[in-house]
Write a protein that holds these residues in place. Sequence first.
Motif, PDB file in Angstrom:
ATOM      1  N   THR A  16      -1.776  -3.815  -2.361  1.00 44.70           N
ATOM      2  CA  THR A  16      -3.023  -4.573  -2.476  1.00 44.70           C
ATOM      3  C   THR A  16      -2.937  -5.893  -1.729  1.00 44.70           C
ATOM      4  O   THR A  16      -3.869  -6.280  -1.007  1.00 44.70           O
ATOM      5  CB  THR A  16      -3.350  -4.822  -3.957  1.00 44.70           C
ATOM      6  OG1 THR A  16      -3.394  -3.581  -4.654  1.00 44.70           O
ATOM      7  CG2 THR A  16      -4.700  -5.521  -4.090  1.00 44.70           C
TER       8      THR A  16
ATOM      9  N   ARG B 180     -14.602  -7.430  -6.695  1.00 47.25           N
ATOM     10  CA  ARG B 180     -14.172  -6.036  -6.753  1.00 47.25           C
ATOM     11  C   ARG B 180     -14.994  -5.214  -5.770  1.00 47.25           C
ATOM     12  O   ARG B 180     -15.980  -4.579  -6.123  1.00 47.25           O
ATOM     13  CB  ARG B 180     -14.353  -5.488  -8.169  1.00 47.25           C
ATOM     14  CG  ARG B 180     -13.490  -6.169  -9.207  1.00 47.25           C
ATOM     15  CD  ARG B 180     -12.043  -5.720  -9.114  1.00 47.25           C
ATOM     16  NE  ARG B 180     -11.205  -6.423 -10.093  1.00 47.25           N
ATOM     17  CZ  ARG B 180      -9.911  -6.193 -10.253  1.00 47.25           C
ATOM     18  NH1 ARG B 180      -9.311  -5.294  -9.497  1.00 47.25           N
ATOM     19  NH2 ARG B 180      -9.209  -6.864 -11.155  1.00 47.25           N
TER      20      ARG B 180
ATOM     21  N   ASP C 106     -11.228  -2.186  -2.222  1.00 52.01           N
ATOM     22  CA  ASP C 106     -10.770  -3.509  -1.768  1.00 52.01           C
ATOM     23  C   ASP C 106     -11.034  -3.729  -0.283  1.00 52.01           C
ATOM     24  O   ASP C 106     -10.279  -4.427   0.403  1.00 52.01           O
ATOM     25  CB  ASP C 106      -9.276  -3.691  -2.049  1.00 52.01           C
ATOM     26  CG  ASP C 106      -8.985  -3.817  -3.535  1.00 52.01           C
ATOM     27  OD1 ASP C 106      -9.851  -4.345  -4.256  1.00 52.01           O
ATOM     28  OD2 ASP C 106      -7.899  -3.383  -3.964  1.00 52.01           O
TER      29      ASP C 106
ATOM     30  N   LEU D  21     -11.506  -7.448   0.103  1.00 50.69           N
ATOM     31  CA  LEU D  21     -10.538  -8.324  -0.565  1.00 50.69           C
ATOM     32  C   LEU D  21      -9.821  -9.201   0.461  1.00 50.69           C
ATOM     33  O   LEU D  21      -9.311  -8.709   1.472  1.00 50.69           O
ATOM     34  CB  LEU D  21      -9.513  -7.487  -1.325  1.00 50.69           C
ATOM     35  CG  LEU D  21      -8.436  -8.262  -2.093  1.00 50.69           C
ATOM     36  CD1 LEU D  21      -9.057  -9.080  -3.212  1.00 50.69           C
ATOM     37  CD2 LEU D  21      -7.370  -7.316  -2.636  1.00 50.69           C
TER      38      LEU D  21
ATOM     39  N   TYR E 289      -7.422 -12.301  -3.640  1.00 51.97           N
ATOM     40  CA  TYR E 289      -6.282 -11.792  -4.404  1.00 51.97           C
ATOM     41  C   TYR E 289      -5.686 -12.889  -5.284  1.00 51.97           C
ATOM     42  O   TYR E 289      -5.259 -12.638  -6.413  1.00 51.97           O
ATOM     43  CB  TYR E 289      -5.231 -11.242  -3.447  1.00 51.97           C
ATOM     44  CG  TYR E 289      -4.112 -10.496  -4.117  1.00 51.97           C
ATOM     45  CD1 TYR E 289      -4.328  -9.260  -4.725  1.00 51.97           C
ATOM     46  CD2 TYR E 289      -2.827 -11.032  -4.159  1.00 51.97           C
ATOM     47  CE1 TYR E 289      -3.299  -8.578  -5.350  1.00 51.97           C
ATOM     48  CE2 TYR E 289      -1.787 -10.344  -4.783  1.00 51.97           C
ATOM     49  CZ  TYR E 289      -2.031  -9.129  -5.379  1.00 51.97           C
ATOM     50  OH  TYR E 289      -1.004  -8.453  -6.011  1.00 51.97           O
TER      51      TYR E 289
END
Length: 313
Positions: free
Chosen positions: A81, A258, A262, A265, A270
Amino acid sequence: MTDSALETAANTEAKRKAKRSGILYSQKFAPYYFVFPFLVSFAVFFAYPVLSAINMSFQEVLPGQVKYIGLDNYKDLWNATFLKAILNSTKYTIYTIVILIPVPLVLAVFLHSKRMIAKNFFRSTLFIPALTSVVVAGTVFRLAFGELEGSLMNSFVMWLGFEKQRWLGNGALAMSTLVILAAWRWIGINLLYFMAGLQNIPKELYESAEIDGASTWNKFSRITIPLLRPITIYVFTISIYGGYSMFTESYMLWNGNRSPNDIGLTIVGYLYRNGLEQNNLGLGSAVGFALLLITFVITIGQLKLFGMFRKEE
Protein backbone atom coordinates in the motif's frame (compact mmCIF):
# COMPACT_ATOMS: atom_id res chain seq x y z
CA MET A 1 31.72 77.74 28.35
CA THR A 2 34.10 76.88 31.15
CA ASP A 3 36.79 74.24 30.96
CA SER A 4 34.89 71.96 33.36
CA ALA A 5 31.73 72.18 31.23
CA LEU A 6 33.71 71.34 28.09
CA GLU A 7 35.32 68.41 29.86
CA THR A 8 31.92 67.14 31.04
CA ALA A 9 30.47 67.42 27.51
CA ALA A 10 33.48 65.59 26.07
CA ASN A 11 33.13 62.79 28.61
CA THR A 12 29.41 62.49 27.86
CA GLU A 13 30.08 62.27 24.11
CA ALA A 14 32.84 59.70 24.68
CA LYS A 15 30.48 57.56 26.77
CA ARG A 16 27.82 57.82 24.06
CA LYS A 17 30.26 56.72 21.36
CA ALA A 18 31.47 53.87 23.54
CA LYS A 19 27.89 52.76 24.07
CA ARG A 20 27.19 52.86 20.33
CA SER A 21 30.29 50.83 19.63
CA GLY A 22 28.94 47.93 21.74
CA ILE A 23 27.40 44.69 20.49
CA LEU A 24 23.97 46.23 19.86
CA TYR A 25 25.44 48.75 17.41
CA SER A 26 28.03 46.42 15.89
CA GLN A 27 27.89 46.05 12.10
CA LYS A 28 29.31 42.56 12.50
CA PHE A 29 26.29 41.36 14.45
CA ALA A 30 23.66 43.44 12.62
CA PRO A 31 22.77 40.72 10.06
CA TYR A 32 22.12 38.26 12.87
CA TYR A 33 19.63 40.63 14.47
CA PHE A 34 17.55 40.67 11.28
CA VAL A 35 17.55 36.89 10.79
CA PHE A 36 16.93 36.12 14.46
CA PRO A 37 13.08 36.31 14.21
CA PHE A 38 13.17 33.91 11.26
CA LEU A 39 15.45 31.51 13.12
CA VAL A 40 13.11 31.52 16.11
CA SER A 41 10.01 30.86 13.97
CA PHE A 42 11.89 28.19 12.00
CA ALA A 43 12.97 26.45 15.19
CA VAL A 44 9.52 26.59 16.80
CA PHE A 45 7.28 25.82 13.82
CA PHE A 46 9.50 23.55 11.68
CA ALA A 47 12.62 22.17 13.34
CA TYR A 48 10.95 21.19 16.62
CA PRO A 49 7.92 19.48 14.97
CA VAL A 50 10.21 17.60 12.57
CA LEU A 51 12.47 16.39 15.37
CA SER A 52 9.44 15.43 17.45
CA ALA A 53 7.99 13.47 14.53
CA ILE A 54 11.31 11.67 13.99
CA ASN A 55 11.42 10.76 17.65
CA MET A 56 7.79 9.62 17.54
CA SER A 57 8.51 7.40 14.53
CA PHE A 58 10.51 5.14 16.85
CA GLN A 59 7.66 4.91 19.35
CA GLU A 60 4.36 3.13 19.80
CA VAL A 61 1.95 5.89 20.76
CA LEU A 62 -1.24 4.74 22.46
CA PRO A 63 -3.68 6.70 24.64
CA GLY A 64 -1.78 7.32 27.88
CA GLN A 65 1.09 5.06 26.86
CA VAL A 66 4.27 5.71 24.89
CA LYS A 67 7.10 3.24 24.46
CA TYR A 68 10.08 2.94 22.15
CA ILE A 69 9.90 0.06 19.67
CA GLY A 70 12.99 0.77 17.60
CA LEU A 71 12.63 0.32 13.83
CA ASP A 72 9.35 -1.62 13.97
CA ASN A 73 7.36 1.26 12.44
CA TYR A 74 9.77 1.45 9.53
CA LYS A 75 9.55 -2.31 9.03
CA ASP A 76 5.74 -2.05 8.92
CA LEU A 77 6.02 0.92 6.59
CA TRP A 78 7.38 -0.95 3.58
CA ASN A 79 4.29 -2.67 2.29
CA ALA A 80 2.39 -2.80 -0.99
CA THR A 81 0.00 0.00 0.00
CA PHE A 82 2.78 2.43 0.88
CA LEU A 83 4.68 1.59 -2.30
CA LYS A 84 1.53 2.26 -4.30
CA ALA A 85 1.14 5.61 -2.54
CA ILE A 86 4.74 6.48 -3.49
CA LEU A 87 4.07 5.45 -7.08
CA ASN A 88 0.86 7.51 -7.27
CA SER A 89 2.55 10.59 -5.80
CA THR A 90 5.54 10.21 -8.12
CA LYS A 91 3.33 9.89 -11.21
CA TYR A 92 1.27 12.87 -10.14
CA THR A 93 4.40 14.96 -9.55
CA ILE A 94 5.92 14.06 -12.93
CA TYR A 95 2.71 14.72 -14.87
CA THR A 96 2.09 18.06 -13.17
CA ILE A 97 5.67 19.19 -13.77
CA VAL A 98 5.36 18.31 -17.46
CA ILE A 99 2.32 20.61 -17.67
CA LEU A 100 2.92 23.29 -15.03
CA ILE A 101 6.31 24.43 -16.33
CA PRO A 102 6.16 24.65 -20.15
CA VAL A 103 2.50 25.72 -20.43
CA PRO A 104 2.72 28.73 -18.03
CA LEU A 105 6.06 29.65 -19.60
CA VAL A 106 4.59 29.82 -23.10
CA LEU A 107 1.48 31.64 -21.86
CA ALA A 108 3.68 34.15 -20.03
CA VAL A 109 5.64 34.85 -23.22
CA PHE A 110 2.41 35.48 -25.12
CA LEU A 111 0.98 37.75 -22.43
CA HIS A 112 4.28 39.63 -22.23
CA SER A 113 4.27 40.30 -25.96
CA LYS A 114 3.39 43.78 -27.20
CA ARG A 115 1.08 42.29 -29.82
CA MET A 116 -1.10 40.52 -27.26
CA ILE A 117 -4.52 42.07 -26.77
CA ALA A 118 -6.70 41.94 -23.62
CA LYS A 119 -3.70 41.06 -21.46
CA ASN A 120 -5.36 41.95 -18.16
CA PHE A 121 -8.43 39.87 -19.01
CA PHE A 122 -6.42 36.74 -19.72
CA ARG A 123 -4.20 37.27 -16.68
CA SER A 124 -7.24 37.53 -14.43
CA THR A 125 -8.95 34.57 -16.07
CA LEU A 126 -5.93 32.33 -15.61
CA PHE A 127 -5.28 33.46 -12.04
CA ILE A 128 -8.85 33.22 -10.67
CA PRO A 129 -8.73 29.39 -10.22
CA ALA A 130 -5.83 29.83 -7.77
CA LEU A 131 -8.15 31.85 -5.53
CA THR A 132 -10.73 29.07 -5.46
CA SER A 133 -10.84 26.87 -2.37
CA VAL A 134 -9.44 23.42 -3.07
CA VAL A 135 -12.45 21.96 -1.23
CA VAL A 136 -14.86 23.73 -3.56
CA ALA A 137 -12.77 22.88 -6.62
CA GLY A 138 -12.54 19.21 -5.63
CA THR A 139 -16.29 18.99 -5.09
CA VAL A 140 -17.05 20.60 -8.45
CA PHE A 141 -14.60 18.30 -10.25
CA ARG A 142 -16.09 15.25 -8.49
CA LEU A 143 -19.49 16.17 -9.91
CA ALA A 144 -18.11 17.08 -13.34
CA PHE A 145 -16.18 13.80 -13.62
CA GLY A 146 -18.92 11.62 -12.18
CA GLU A 147 -19.90 8.20 -13.53
CA LEU A 148 -23.47 9.13 -14.45
CA GLU A 149 -24.40 9.90 -18.04
CA GLY A 150 -25.54 13.35 -17.01
CA SER A 151 -22.15 14.42 -15.61
CA LEU A 152 -20.36 17.13 -17.55
CA MET A 153 -17.46 15.06 -18.90
CA ASN A 154 -19.60 12.02 -19.75
CA SER A 155 -22.06 14.25 -21.56
CA PHE A 156 -19.18 15.65 -23.56
CA VAL A 157 -17.59 12.31 -24.48
CA MET A 158 -20.99 10.82 -25.36
CA TRP A 159 -21.66 13.80 -27.59
CA LEU A 160 -18.39 12.94 -29.36
CA GLY A 161 -19.66 9.41 -29.91
CA PHE A 162 -17.80 7.57 -27.14
CA GLU A 163 -19.17 5.56 -24.24
CA LYS A 164 -19.45 7.01 -20.76
CA GLN A 165 -16.35 6.61 -18.59
CA ARG A 166 -15.70 5.79 -14.95
CA TRP A 167 -13.43 8.77 -14.47
CA LEU A 168 -12.78 8.17 -10.79
CA GLY A 169 -12.90 4.38 -10.96
CA ASN A 170 -10.16 3.78 -13.51
CA GLY A 171 -6.49 4.26 -12.59
CA ALA A 172 -5.38 6.14 -15.72
CA LEU A 173 -8.50 8.30 -15.91
CA ALA A 174 -8.36 9.05 -12.19
CA MET A 175 -4.76 10.26 -12.46
CA SER A 176 -5.74 12.35 -15.48
CA THR A 177 -8.51 13.95 -13.44
CA LEU A 178 -6.09 14.83 -10.64
CA VAL A 179 -3.63 16.33 -13.12
CA ILE A 180 -6.38 18.35 -14.85
CA LEU A 181 -7.47 19.72 -11.48
CA ALA A 182 -3.87 20.65 -10.61
CA ALA A 183 -3.33 22.32 -14.00
CA TRP A 184 -6.56 24.28 -13.68
CA ARG A 185 -5.64 25.56 -10.23
CA TRP A 186 -1.90 26.28 -10.52
CA ILE A 187 -1.21 27.45 -14.07
CA GLY A 188 -2.08 31.01 -13.04
CA ILE A 189 0.37 30.99 -10.11
CA ASN A 190 3.30 29.75 -12.19
CA LEU A 191 2.29 32.20 -14.90
CA LEU A 192 2.90 35.07 -12.48
CA TYR A 193 6.36 33.74 -11.61
CA PHE A 194 7.39 33.58 -15.25
CA MET A 195 5.90 36.99 -16.06
CA ALA A 196 7.87 38.52 -13.19
CA GLY A 197 11.01 36.94 -14.61
CA LEU A 198 10.26 38.20 -18.13
CA GLN A 199 9.91 41.77 -16.87
CA ASN A 200 13.46 41.61 -15.50
CA ILE A 201 14.97 40.68 -18.86
CA PRO A 202 16.44 43.82 -20.49
CA LYS A 203 14.57 44.80 -23.66
CA GLU A 204 17.87 45.79 -25.24
CA LEU A 205 18.78 42.12 -25.60
CA TYR A 206 15.74 41.45 -27.77
CA GLU A 207 16.33 44.64 -29.77
CA SER A 208 19.94 43.65 -30.43
CA ALA A 209 18.82 40.17 -31.46
CA GLU A 210 16.29 41.66 -33.90
CA ILE A 211 18.98 43.86 -35.43
CA ASP A 212 21.12 40.74 -35.92
CA GLY A 213 18.21 39.06 -37.69
CA ALA A 214 17.29 36.55 -34.96
CA SER A 215 13.99 34.75 -35.40
CA THR A 216 11.29 34.54 -32.75
CA TRP A 217 12.36 31.00 -31.87
CA ASN A 218 16.02 32.02 -31.56
CA LYS A 219 15.12 34.85 -29.19
CA PHE A 220 12.97 32.51 -27.13
CA SER A 221 15.53 29.69 -26.97
CA ARG A 222 18.70 31.76 -26.60
CA ILE A 223 17.51 34.72 -24.51
CA THR A 224 14.23 33.99 -22.75
CA ILE A 225 14.81 30.41 -21.59
CA PRO A 226 18.43 30.90 -20.35
CA LEU A 227 17.58 34.10 -18.45
CA LEU A 228 14.49 32.50 -16.92
CA ARG A 229 16.56 29.62 -15.58
CA PRO A 230 16.46 30.72 -11.89
CA ILE A 231 12.67 31.16 -12.06
CA THR A 232 12.26 27.82 -13.82
CA ILE A 233 14.31 26.03 -11.17
CA TYR A 234 12.26 27.68 -8.43
CA VAL A 235 8.98 26.63 -10.07
CA PHE A 236 10.41 23.14 -10.57
CA THR A 237 11.33 22.94 -6.88
CA ILE A 238 7.95 24.06 -5.54
CA SER A 239 6.22 21.75 -8.04
CA ILE A 240 8.11 18.78 -6.59
CA TYR A 241 7.04 19.74 -3.09
CA GLY A 242 3.46 20.41 -4.19
CA GLY A 243 3.24 17.13 -6.05
CA TYR A 244 4.43 14.93 -3.21
CA SER A 245 2.42 16.83 -0.58
CA MET A 246 -0.87 16.64 -2.50
CA PHE A 247 -3.73 15.29 -0.39
CA THR A 248 -6.80 17.53 -0.28
CA GLU A 249 -7.50 17.23 -4.01
CA SER A 250 -7.55 13.44 -3.79
CA TYR A 251 -9.60 13.49 -0.59
CA MET A 252 -12.27 15.72 -2.14
CA LEU A 253 -12.46 13.91 -5.49
CA TRP A 254 -13.25 10.59 -3.78
CA ASN A 255 -15.16 12.21 -0.91
CA GLY A 256 -12.77 10.59 1.56
CA ASN A 257 -9.44 8.84 1.78
CA ARG A 258 -10.68 5.53 0.32
CA SER A 259 -10.44 5.50 -3.47
CA PRO A 260 -11.14 2.24 -5.41
CA ASN A 261 -8.08 -0.01 -5.17
CA ASP A 262 -6.21 3.01 -3.74
CA ILE A 263 -5.87 4.55 -7.21
CA GLY A 264 -5.94 8.02 -5.63
CA LEU A 265 -3.92 7.25 -2.51
CA THR A 266 -0.94 9.56 -1.96
CA ILE A 267 1.87 9.53 0.58
CA VAL A 268 0.13 12.19 2.66
CA GLY A 269 -3.10 10.23 2.31
CA TYR A 270 -1.35 7.15 3.67
CA LEU A 271 0.00 9.26 6.55
CA TYR A 272 -3.52 10.53 7.26
CA ARG A 273 -4.92 7.01 7.13
CA ASN A 274 -2.45 5.61 9.65
CA GLY A 275 -1.85 8.63 11.86
CA LEU A 276 -5.38 9.99 12.24
CA GLU A 277 -7.90 7.45 10.99
CA GLN A 278 -6.22 4.48 12.71
CA ASN A 279 -4.61 6.49 15.55
CA ASN A 280 -1.21 4.96 14.84
CA LEU A 281 0.84 8.11 15.34
CA GLY A 282 4.12 6.21 15.40
CA LEU A 283 3.61 4.73 11.93
CA GLY A 284 2.20 8.04 10.71
CA SER A 285 5.35 9.81 11.88
CA ALA A 286 7.46 7.23 10.04
CA VAL A 287 5.49 7.96 6.86
CA GLY A 288 6.05 11.69 7.35
CA PHE A 289 9.79 11.23 7.84
CA ALA A 290 9.96 9.02 4.75
CA LEU A 291 8.17 11.74 2.77
CA LEU A 292 10.63 14.32 4.07
CA LEU A 293 13.57 12.19 2.96
CA ILE A 294 12.07 11.55 -0.49
CA THR A 295 11.40 15.23 -1.22
CA PHE A 296 14.76 16.29 0.25
CA VAL A 297 16.76 13.83 -1.87
CA ILE A 298 14.87 14.68 -5.06
CA THR A 299 15.09 18.43 -4.47
CA ILE A 300 18.82 18.39 -3.68
CA GLY A 301 19.40 16.12 -6.66
CA GLN A 302 17.64 18.40 -9.13
CA LEU A 303 19.31 21.51 -7.70
CA LYS A 304 22.70 19.86 -8.09
CA LEU A 305 21.77 18.69 -11.59
CA PHE A 306 20.88 22.21 -12.66
CA GLY A 307 24.06 23.61 -11.13
CA MET A 308 22.53 25.67 -8.33
CA PHE A 309 25.39 24.71 -5.99
CA ARG A 310 28.06 25.73 -8.49
CA LYS A 311 30.20 28.65 -7.32
CA GLU A 312 30.15 31.77 -9.43
CA GLU A 313 33.49 32.62 -10.96
